[in-house]
Design a protein around this motif. Structure first.
Motif, PDB file in Angstrom:
ATOM      1  N   LEU A 186      24.222  87.297  45.559  1.00 42.18           N
ATOM      2  CA  LEU A 186      24.212  88.492  44.802  1.00 42.18           C
ATOM      3  C   LEU A 186      22.888  88.645  44.036  1.00 42.18           C
ATOM      4  O   LEU A 186      22.684  89.669  42.791  1.00 42.18           O
ATOM      5  CB  LEU A 186      24.297  87.089  43.228  1.00 42.18           C
ATOM      6  CG  LEU A 186      25.910  85.990  42.991  1.00 42.18           C
ATOM      7  CD1 LEU A 186      26.245  85.183  42.230  1.00 42.18           C
ATOM      8  CD2 LEU A 186      26.831  87.736  43.514  1.00 42.18           C
ATOM      9  N   GLY A 187      21.271  88.320  44.523  1.00 45.60           N
ATOM     10  CA  GLY A 187      20.111  89.046  43.859  1.00 45.60           C
ATOM     11  C   GLY A 187      19.667  87.809  43.179  1.00 45.60           C
ATOM     12  O   GLY A 187      19.364  86.536  43.559  1.00 45.60           O
ATOM     13  N   GLY A 214      34.163  87.897  40.609  1.00 47.12           N
ATOM     14  CA  GLY A 214      33.142  87.638  41.674  1.00 47.12           C
ATOM     15  C   GLY A 214      33.353  86.405  42.351  1.00 47.12           C
ATOM     16  O   GLY A 214      32.989  85.549  43.014  1.00 47.12           O
ATOM     17  N   ARG A 218      28.444  82.423  37.527  1.00 49.44           N
ATOM     18  CA  ARG A 218      29.489  82.632  36.376  1.00 49.44           C
ATOM     19  C   ARG A 218      30.249  81.657  36.384  1.00 49.44           C
ATOM     20  O   ARG A 218      30.379  80.526  37.354  1.00 49.44           O
ATOM     21  CB  ARG A 218      30.865  84.138  36.335  1.00 49.44           C
ATOM     22  CG  ARG A 218      29.935  85.330  36.626  1.00 49.44           C
ATOM     23  CD  ARG A 218      30.752  86.017  36.406  1.00 49.44           C
ATOM     24  NE  ARG A 218      30.127  87.529  36.391  1.00 49.44           N
ATOM     25  CZ  ARG A 218      31.305  88.527  37.571  1.00 49.44           C
ATOM     26  NH1 ARG A 218      32.184  88.473  37.667  1.00 49.44           N
ATOM     27  NH2 ARG A 218      30.328  89.857  36.697  1.00 49.44           N
ATOM     28  N   ASP A 232      17.754  87.393  40.942  1.00 56.06           N
ATOM     29  CA  ASP A 232      17.506  86.952  38.940  1.00 56.06           C
ATOM     30  C   ASP A 232      19.069  87.148  38.779  1.00 56.06           C
ATOM     31  O   ASP A 232      20.209  86.407  37.652  1.00 56.06           O
ATOM     32  CB  ASP A 232      17.358  88.085  38.635  1.00 56.06           C
ATOM     33  CG  ASP A 232      16.008  88.408  38.514  1.00 56.06           C
ATOM     34  OD1 ASP A 232      14.809  87.903  38.699  1.00 56.06           O
ATOM     35  OD2 ASP A 232      15.733  89.760  38.492  1.00 56.06           O
ATOM     36  N   ALA A 233      20.236  86.776  39.979  1.00 53.90           N
ATOM     37  CA  ALA A 233      21.807  86.422  39.554  1.00 53.90           C
ATOM     38  C   ALA A 233      21.895  85.064  39.076  1.00 53.90           C
ATOM     39  O   ALA A 233      20.989  84.048  39.690  1.00 53.90           O
ATOM     40  CB  ALA A 233      22.159  87.003  40.496  1.00 53.90           C
ATOM     41  N   GLN A 234      22.694  84.969  38.374  1.00 55.39           N
ATOM     42  CA  GLN A 234      23.334  83.471  37.780  1.00 55.39           C
ATOM     43  C   GLN A 234      24.810  82.872  38.118  1.00 55.39           C
ATOM     44  O   GLN A 234      24.963  84.355  38.189  1.00 55.39           O
ATOM     45  CB  GLN A 234      22.503  83.393  36.033  1.00 55.39           C
ATOM     46  CG  GLN A 234      21.513  83.340  35.522  1.00 55.39           C
ATOM     47  CD  GLN A 234      20.775  82.083  36.204  1.00 55.39           C
ATOM     48  OE1 GLN A 234      21.088  81.069  36.026  1.00 55.39           O
ATOM     49  NE2 GLN A 234      19.482  82.314  36.536  1.00 55.39           N
ATOM     50  N   VAL A 266      22.619  81.233  46.178  1.00 56.20           N
ATOM     51  CA  VAL A 266      23.016  82.153  45.448  1.00 56.20           C
ATOM     52  C   VAL A 266      21.929  83.711  45.203  1.00 56.20           C
ATOM     53  O   VAL A 266      23.080  84.946  44.605  1.00 56.20           O
ATOM     54  CB  VAL A 266      23.420  81.623  44.100  1.00 56.20           C
ATOM     55  CG1 VAL A 266      23.279  82.326  42.454  1.00 56.20           C
ATOM     56  CG2 VAL A 266      24.238  80.924  44.069  1.00 56.20           C
ATOM     57  N   HIS A 267      20.669  83.281  45.326  1.00 56.90           N
ATOM     58  CA  HIS A 267      19.605  84.848  45.161  1.00 56.90           C
ATOM     59  C   HIS A 267      20.480  85.304  46.695  1.00 56.90           C
ATOM     60  O   HIS A 267      20.060  86.975  46.599  1.00 56.90           O
ATOM     61  CB  HIS A 267      18.549  84.324  45.015  1.00 56.90           C
ATOM     62  CG  HIS A 267      18.254  83.296  43.738  1.00 56.90           C
ATOM     63  ND1 HIS A 267      16.911  83.261  43.778  1.00 56.90           N
ATOM     64  CD2 HIS A 267      19.049  83.413  42.965  1.00 56.90           C
ATOM     65  CE1 HIS A 267      16.946  82.512  42.624  1.00 56.90           C
ATOM     66  NE2 HIS A 267      17.893  82.693  41.843  1.00 56.90           N
TER      67      HIS A 267
END
Length: 545
Positions: free
Chosen positions: A20-21, A51, A27, A23-25, A16-17
């Motif tokens: 998406l980066g 997304g 959805r 600090d991303a979570q 995920v990181h």
């Protein structure tokens, strides 16, 4: 979390990181799709901006194997490749438009393990060299983007999507993720069947775009309609897309807007490719704020600050309308979508949706060439002399009536005679045409309702939305009503004396729309249908407290 795709939550978090980066979570719709993908095939229906690209990028990292993505347009492929590169994934599109050398390099890189993700147009799957390269890469995931294109009831039918089934079989049935922003219940069923998904999880998340205000204006004549469209475009200072029905209509509306003092770009399939590309770059790059276009200006259109989408006439289907409405307000700021409709739109839609189906001679040519020994598409095209698209449609029809069987990505006969096959295809086509004509009527239901437009539209698309929205012209006028405590509810099974079983699609104050397998969508007066016994619920409905 995604046990079937990775062994630990840490690996999921890392993926995920990466995509998406830091600090991303995820959805909810992304997490749901990944969880279901761990156990099998998935059809993900989620609104634009949810997304969906990130879902397959994360899934690819979790499998530790490459992924192949079937995507219908070059513009979509370019955007996806750019997004994947930004996330640090090795991705490329194998497109004939990029030249033979670049096409070959992408295939060779994928086969050699130098790419994480390969994007292909569906027609590429008919090429033996493409299929061979994909097989050598041993992908763990096949992704079908804009999956509604596989449905003949969808608004962007692409017969070449039928190649996906053969590819998946040749690959030994890796996971398949099909994705689309909009698909009603019948379109979802055709996607599952058309792609050969095996016991898939159908993940449907809220298609609502609450930031878009919905409205309808009715016009008695073409002149009145076009004058309303021009006024709406002139009143909006921001970016505007006007959808017209035909190439001629695009030209006449653009001339009317120019005469009124607001020149517009023009976009339709009759323009040269380089001119269409110029219009896309100009509008999407923010160098012009008004475009008049046919539905050809659809997939791949992504400009965040569109404030208004106007339809000069009702499109042939709700799915198409909602897809095109979704071009507005992608920056999550307030936007509007206005339909300017005439009663005659239904007749034009019936014409536009009409299709004669494959000719008997075409079916006969295919059946004469097929015996017990399977043949590939290229050999069949050479033997029959049929164009690739004509052959694809004929094969799809013959497979659906069991006159032809699939053997991987090849086809063989079943011993069915030409008269028997032609009669079966004709019956199936007439049944589909009946259902298709009923779908055209759904746009009339949406345009004519005085109830909450958003609730009616979303329920016709197969979602439960019992409450009024407060963001449409009916809600503004105070004519929307709450109907969740009525005698029928969306999704409820009912039975009609003449048409048999059906499923309630949408409930309005005094009218119910039901999807009957034998008849298609039918609007009925609720009180008359229930009181007379013509319509009966299959199970009792418990009143809400």
């Amino acid at each position: 979390m995604v046990v079937g795709l990775a062994g630990s939550r840490r690996e999921l978090d890392d993926a995920v990181h990466t995509v998406l980066g830091p600090d991303a979570q995820l959805r909810p719709e992304q997490r749901d799709a990944l969880r279901r993908l761990a156990d099998g095939d998935v059809l993900l229906v989620a609104r634009t901006g949810a997304g969906k690209t990130a879902v397959y990028a994360i899934a690819s990292l979790l499998t530790g194997r490459p992924a192949v993505v079937v995507s219908p347009l070059l513009a979509l492929q370019r955007d996806q490749v750019a997004a994947l590169h930004e996330a640090g994934l090795r991705a490329a599109a194998a497109s004939s438009a990029g030249g033979a050398a670049r096409h070959r390099a992408a295939l060779e890189g994928f086969a050699a393990g130098d790419l994480d993700i390969l994007l292909l147009a569906p027609e590429q799957l008919a090429r033996p060299d493409v299929v061979a390269a994909v097989q050598r890469a041993e992908p763990g995931l096949v992704v079908v983007d804009e999956a509604h294109c596989v449905s003949e009831w969808g608004h962007d039918f692409r017969p070449d999507y039928r190649h996906v089934t053969g590819l998946v079989e040749r690959l030994g049935h890796p996971r398949v993720l099909a994705m689309t922003a909009t698909a009603s219940a019948d379109v979802r069923r055709q996607i599952v069947e058309g792609l050969g998904l095996r016991d898939p999880a159908v993940v449907v998340h809220d298609a609502d775009r609450p930031g878009i205000w919905l409205g309808v204006h009715h016009a008695a004549t073409e002149g009145e309609r076009d004058a309303l469209v021009v006024d709406l475009a002139l009143e909006e200072p921001g970016a505007v897309i006007v959808y017209a029905r035909t190439k001629r209509h695009v030209e006449s509306l653009a001339e009317a807007l120019a005469a009124a003092g607001r020149p517009a770009l023009r976009y339709h399939a009759g323009l040269p490719p380089e001119e269409r590309q110029r219009v896309e770059r100009t509008f999407l790059g923010g160098h012009a704020d008004l475009v008049v276009a046919t539905s050809a200006f659809g997939l791949g259109v992504d400009r965040a600050d569109v404030r208004l989408v106007v339809h000069a006439g009702a499109p042939p289907s709700l799915e198409q309308y909602w897809q095109e409405v979704g071009r507005a307000g992608r920056d999550e700021e307030a936007a509007r979508a206005v339909l300017v409709a005439r009663a005659e739109d239904v007749a034009l839609n019936r014409y536009l949706r009409g299709s004669a189906g494959p000719r008997r001679e075409t079916l006969a040519a295919v059946l004469r060439c097929l015996g017990d020994e399977p043949m590939g598409r290229a050999a069949l095209a050479s033997a029959t002399g049929l164009a690739a698209r004509t052959l694809a449609r004929a094969l799809a029809e013959l497979v659906d009536v069991d006159a032809v069987r699939r053997v991987g990505d090849r086809f063989a006969g079943t011993g069915t005679s030409v008269p028997t096959a032609a009669e079966a295809v004709a019956r199936r086509h007439e049944h589909r045409a009946t259902l298709d004509r009923s779908r055209v009527e759904l746009m009339r239901t949406y345009a004519d309702t005085t109830d909450c437009r958003r609730r009616v539209l979303l329920e016709l698309l197969g979602e439960e939305h019992p409450h009024v929205c407060g963001r449409c012209d009916s809600c503004d006028a105070g004519t929307s009503v709450e109907v969740h405590a009525g005698p029928l509810r969306p999704g409820q099974h009912v039975r009609h004396q003449a048409w048999g079983g059906g499923v309630v699609s949408v409930v309005e104050a005094d009218r119910v729309t039901v999807l009957f397998e034998s008849r298609g969508y039918v609007a009925l007066d609720t009180a008359v249908a229930l009181d007379s016994g013509v319509l009966t619920p299959d199970e009792p409905h418990e009143q809400s407290a």
